[in-house]
Design a protein around this motif. Structure first.
Motif, PDB file in Angstrom:
ATOM      1  N   PRO A  25       0.838  -1.210   0.000  1.00 50.02           N
ATOM      2  CA  PRO A  25       0.000   0.000   0.000  1.00 50.02           C
ATOM      3  C   PRO A  25       0.865   1.248   0.000  1.00 50.02           C
ATOM      4  O   PRO A  25       1.790   1.387   0.807  1.00 50.02           O
ATOM      5  N   PHE A  26       0.544   2.152  -0.903  1.00 43.78           N
ATOM      6  CA  PHE A  26       1.322   3.373  -1.090  1.00 43.78           C
ATOM      7  C   PHE A  26       0.346   4.538  -1.121  1.00 43.78           C
ATOM      8  O   PHE A  26      -0.557   4.589  -1.958  1.00 43.78           O
ATOM      9  N   CYS A  27       0.499   5.454  -0.167  1.00 40.64           N
ATOM     10  CA  CYS A  27      -0.382   6.622  -0.081  1.00 40.64           C
ATOM     11  C   CYS A  27       0.313   7.794  -0.761  1.00 40.64           C
ATOM     12  O   CYS A  27       1.476   8.092  -0.477  1.00 40.64           O
ATOM     13  N   ILE A  28      -0.397   8.453  -1.646  1.00 41.95           N
ATOM     14  CA  ILE A  28       0.214   9.519  -2.427  1.00 41.95           C
ATOM     15  C   ILE A  28      -0.807  10.605  -2.726  1.00 41.95           C
ATOM     16  O   ILE A  28      -1.990  10.329  -2.930  1.00 41.95           O
ATOM     17  N   THR A  29      -0.327  11.828  -2.717  1.00 38.87           N
ATOM     18  CA  THR A  29      -1.145  12.962  -3.141  1.00 38.87           C
ATOM     19  C   THR A  29      -0.225  14.058  -3.634  1.00 38.87           C
ATOM     20  O   THR A  29       0.999  13.997  -3.464  1.00 38.87           O
ATOM     21  N   ALA A  30      -0.810  15.038  -4.277  1.00 35.27           N
ATOM     22  CA  ALA A  30      -0.059  16.198  -4.743  1.00 35.27           C
ATOM     23  C   ALA A  30      -1.028  17.360  -4.858  1.00 35.27           C
ATOM     24  O   ALA A  30      -2.228  17.182  -5.059  1.00 35.27           O
ATOM     25  N   ASP A  31      -0.489  18.519  -4.740  1.00 37.37           N
ATOM     26  CA  ASP A  31      -1.256  19.744  -4.933  1.00 37.37           C
ATOM     27  C   ASP A  31      -0.701  20.418  -6.196  1.00 37.37           C
ATOM     28  O   ASP A  31       0.402  20.935  -6.182  1.00 37.37           O
ATOM     29  N   GLN A  32      -1.403  20.323  -7.318  1.00 34.91           N
ATOM     30  CA  GLN A  32      -2.775  19.930  -7.560  1.00 34.91           C
ATOM     31  C   GLN A  32      -2.889  18.482  -8.054  1.00 34.91           C
ATOM     32  O   GLN A  32      -3.723  17.748  -7.563  1.00 34.91           O
ATOM     33  N   HIS A  33      -2.129  18.066  -9.055  1.00 35.94           N
ATOM     34  CA  HIS A  33      -2.277  16.745  -9.653  1.00 35.94           C
ATOM     35  C   HIS A  33      -0.941  16.038  -9.775  1.00 35.94           C
ATOM     36  O   HIS A  33       0.107  16.687  -9.906  1.00 35.94           O
ATOM     37  N   TYR A  34      -0.981  14.716  -9.797  1.00 34.16           N
ATOM     38  CA  TYR A  34       0.226  13.926 -10.030  1.00 34.16           C
ATOM     39  C   TYR A  34      -0.065  12.819 -11.038  1.00 34.16           C
ATOM     40  O   TYR A  34      -1.213  12.422 -11.265  1.00 34.16           O
ATOM     41  N   ARG A  35       1.031  12.303 -11.640  1.00 26.87           N
ATOM     42  CA  ARG A  35       1.022  11.041 -12.369  1.00 26.87           C
ATOM     43  C   ARG A  35       2.168  10.187 -11.823  1.00 26.87           C
ATOM     44  O   ARG A  35       3.260  10.699 -11.572  1.00 26.87           O
ATOM     45  N   LEU A  36       1.905   8.899 -11.678  1.00 31.56           N
ATOM     46  CA  LEU A  36       2.827   7.998 -10.982  1.00 31.56           C
ATOM     47  C   LEU A  36       3.275   6.866 -11.892  1.00 31.56           C
ATOM     48  O   LEU A  36       2.454   6.237 -12.573  1.00 31.56           O
ATOM     49  N   TRP A  37       4.607   6.623 -11.904  1.00 30.07           N
ATOM     50  CA  TRP A  37       5.198   5.467 -12.578  1.00 30.07           C
ATOM     51  C   TRP A  37       6.043   4.695 -11.571  1.00 30.07           C
ATOM     52  O   TRP A  37       6.669   5.292 -10.685  1.00 30.07           O
TER      53      TRP A  37
END
Length: 800
Positions: free
Chosen positions: A50-62
């Motif tokens: 489990p990986f919790c992630i956020t960003a202000d405003q948007h993110y893309r994850l690889w």
């Protein structure tokens, strides 16, 4: 969201140890992209990660070069939403790396409130492994993105202009960690990276997003339909806006049919000719269906110095994409620019846009280029198990257009359109939720939206028409009442009353506004408070001193809230609401209903003879003066449905939802179905439902508006006769209205208690109907004069 439901993180949650990261400081944030990478080693690949992630405003994850997801959902920094993703399918023993791209517009928009900060926050704990966003991460501003570009529209972010020579994207795909990611000294003179402690403003807290991640899929556009060429204006290399300068060129060009592009390995390959240093060449790409998507581009054969512009359109006008007048349609300018590096290069554009057509425009190419396009669609993960089918192909196609539009107008929120706004307009959302309840059954998106609208209070306790938003002119008293009605809609769909109690403090604030001096006329009725936008409908509704529509909509909200509170065992609150409603009903009948003529006036000082269809519909839906309902239907509703000229205001495509409800439920199915067929058939040109009954490039209306996808409700409701009579679908009526020209119809409605199935067909001179009702649903089944009662589900067959 900053409400009583914002879940406090456990004391040992790994996010509490993480830090908000941002390269280059917070001073220069307009149209900013940031890149983050973390390399780490695992002794063994975890079974769960489990990986919790956020960003202000948007993110893309690889992870390890493979794309994973994007997020978060829209929200408020006071309790910013985060996502939890299982990274186990992407991890392996040994060396691993995570790459994250983050975007912040640096301004507030119609879906985001900027708080002069940006950042990435993430954490994962897998056994003894603890992975946190902290100073050990590599970070830099995106070197390939131009900052000074035009807005995509009044409501959206900025165009993306990308120079591939400045970033080959290896930081995402290569197992070798990048080097040289120091501070560029352009944005920040410190050590190059903000590293902000958890729970420091503006991010006071975080909370789970509360809805599923977006469903994403890759799609190759279908092909090209035309080509054109011309001379490029001087200065094209320096354009901040790549969309507007092409409008005149596109309209003046001679577009010739073409179909020479090929799909290969999940891409559309388009050969583009050399243009010379001062020419342009264009190809019109047909996507194949309307999408909410981002675009990936690959270019081979570049010499360096060329530009490939991608312009996005909702549909075709002749052989080209539609071109709105420069500055119209909320200054729409959907476009991206890619400057390819010499040889081969690629880029995955960040923003999700709504479109059905792309124009590729190549400029300054000294030799032919091979351009490849692939789309990544994204939307709310509806199952869409709802079914409607009939012998009428046009009605089936209309229903399919409703399904597509409902999907592209649902992401992290119900949005009015994915095209120019992507705003959570709440008058739209109420209709969209009704569509969902017949197509899918999901209620999570509505519940999240109810909380989201509540979390940005306006003056005097009102809600904004959409939220989060910077649109301070979009405070609509009637949409605040619609927000109250959607609390009822959620209870009616689910049977759950927790949200009623949770929202009650905000409900009181909204109702409190309507008791202020500014909101009340001396008669005791509601007045038009001209500080705010009284929308009601895109129509010519009378908006004088005391509008009837506003007063009837208020009474409607009071009656529905009374039922909600009673169901929630809020006896005192229900009794108070009932008293308010009774008092207001007395006033509207006294001042706004013409007993002699049997009609609802437009307002207390309105011109006689200009009564609206809307007000008559509301009177019927409220059950007021029932002895006059048949007359109102004959004098107002049926003429409207039949296309007759009426002296007063008539409903838009959006508000016809309520007309169809009132007329259809009173047995006028033939007129309703004929109206749907006549007014929605032109929309099949784009395969979507439009903002209004007309769509063309001369005005700013959209071809993708789910507030007109409501035939998804009315086709099964009328032709198959399925109507909900009690909360959570515990009781229903089934009374099909077989209309001339339709020989069979069937529907499946996914309710909280199971799937309701109804089908009928004409055979041997009779109409044969079958219905299958889940356990726990009581059903009154009628076909003509034949009827049957199912007390707890079951199957029934009738014929007349």
């Amino acid at each position: 969201m900053p409400s009583s439901t914002a879940s406090a993180l456990p004391a040992d949650h790994p996010l509490r140890q993480a830090r908000w990261l941002w390269p280059g400081g917070f001073t220069y944030l307009v149209n900013s992209f940031a890149q983050f990478r973390k390399d780490f080693t695992l002794d063994a690949a975890p079974k769960k990660a489990p990986f919790c992630i956020t960003a202000d405003q948007h993110y893309r994850l690889w992870v390890n070069g493979s794309y994973v997801t994007r997020g978060p959902a829209r929200g408020y920094q006071e309790s910013w939403p985060f996502d939890e993703i299982d990274l186990a399918p992407y991890l392996r023993s040994g060396a691993n790396w995570i790459a994250v791209e983050v975007y912040n517009p640096g301004v507030s928009t119609f879906r985001y409130l900027h708080r002069t900060a940006a950042g990435l926050l993430c954490a994962g704990r897998w056994g003894t492994v603890l992975l946190l966003s902290d100073s050990s991460w590599q970070a830099r501003r995106g070197p390939a993105h131009r900052e000074s570009t035009a807005r995509l529209s009044l409501q959206l972010d900025f165009q993306e202009h990308v120079d591939a020579a400045a970033d080959d994207r290896a930081w995402i795909t290569s197992p070798t960690p990048p080097t040289g990611w120091g501070n560029d000294r352009k944005h920040y003179l410190g050590d190059g990276k903000e590293c902000v402690a958890f729970s420091r403003p503006p991010w006071d807290a975080v909370e789970p997003r509360g809805i599923p991640q977006l469903a994403e899929a890759e799609l190759a556009p279908a092909g090209i339909v035309s080509r054109a060429a011309g001379v490029a204006p001087e200065g094209w290399r320096d354009w901040q806006n790549v969309a507007w300068p092409f409008v005149a060129d596109a309209k003046a060009a001679a577009w010739t049919p073409a179909g020479d592009a090929q799909q290969r390995d999940g891409w559309l390959e388009v050969a583009m000719p050399a243009t010379g240093p001062s020419g342009w060449a264009a190809a019109t790409v047909r996507v194949g269906r309307y999408v909410h998507a981002s675009t990936r581009i690959e270019v081979d054969g570049a010499a360096g110095g060329e530009a490939v512009d991608l312009l996005y359109h909702e549909g075709l006008v002749g052989l080209r994409g539609e071109q709105h007048t420069v500055g119209d349609a909320c200054i729409i300018a959907l476009g991206s620019r890619f400057l390819p590096a010499a040889g081969s290069s690629a880029h995955d554009f960040f923003h999700l846009l709504g479109f059905g057509v792309i124009t590729i425009v190549v400029r300054g190419a000294l030799r032919p280029l091979n351009v490849r396009l692939r789309l990544r669609t994204a939307g709310y993960p509806f199952a869409m198990r709802g079914v409607f089918a009939s012998s009428d192909v046009i009605l089936n196609d209309i229903h399919a257009a409703c399904r597509i539009t409902q999907q592209v107008c649902a992401a992290d929120a119900y949005v009015d359109t994915p095209w120019r706004e992507q705003a959570q307009w709440w008058g739209d959302a109420r209709v969209q939720a009704a569509n969902t309840f017949h197509l899918d059954g999901d209620a999570q998106l509505l519940a999240r939206g109810i909380r989201s609208i509540a979390a940005q209070p306006g003056p005097s306790g009102l809600t904004y028409g959409h939220a989060p938003t910077i649109a301070y002119n979009c405070i609509l008293p009637d949409f605040a009442l619609t927000w109250l009605l959607t609390i009822r809609d959620h209870w009616w769909q689910t049977g759950e009353t927790a949200l009623v109690r949770e929202m009650w403090p905000r409900v009181q604030q909204v109702l409190g506004y309507f008791d202020t001096a500014e909101a009340r006329h001396r008669s005791g009725l509601l007045a038009y408070d001209r500080r705010f936008w009284l929308f009601e409908d895109w129509s010519t509704l009378w908006k004088g001193e005391v509008p009837t529509f506003l007063n009837l909509w208020y009474l409607h909200a009071l009656r529905e809230l009374t039922a909600c509170c009673a169901a929630a065992r809020m006896k005192a609150e229900a009794a108070d609401l009932a008293r308010r409603a009774d008092r207001h009903e007395t006033l509207v009948l006294k001042h706004l209903y013409d007993r002699k003529r049997g009609v609802w006036l437009a307002g207390t000082d309105a011109e006689p003879g200009k009564e609206s269809v809307h007000d008559q519909v509301l009177g019927i839906l409220l059950g007021l003066r029932p002895e006059g309902h048949d007359s109102l239907v004959q004098r107002f509703l049926l003429p409207y449905l039949r296309g007759a000229e009426l002296p007063g205001p008539v409903p838009s495509a959006f508000w016809s939802h309520y007309v169809l409800q009132a007329a259809g439920d009173r047995g006028h199915g033939a007129d309703c179905i004929a109206f749907i067929r006549r007014r929605w058939q032109p929309m099949l040109a784009t395969g979507t439902t439009w903002e209004g009954f007309d769509w063309n490039e001369a005005h700013g209306g959209t071809a993708s508006h789910a507030w007109t996808a409501h035939p998804a409700v009315h086709l099964p409701r009328i032709l198959c006769g399925v109507r909900q009579l009690a909360p959570a679908w515990s009781k229903i009526a089934i009374a099909p209205q077989p209309v001339d020209g339709v020989d069979r119809a069937e529907t499946l409605i996914p309710t909280p208690r199971g799937d309701v199935r109804v089908a009928w067909e004409r055979r041997d001179g009779r109409v044969h109907m079958s219905a299958a009702i889940p356990k726990g649903i009581a059903a009154n089944v009628c076909l003509g004069g034949e009827s049957h009662i199912l007390k707890a589900g079951g199957r029934v067959k009738l014929a007349i």
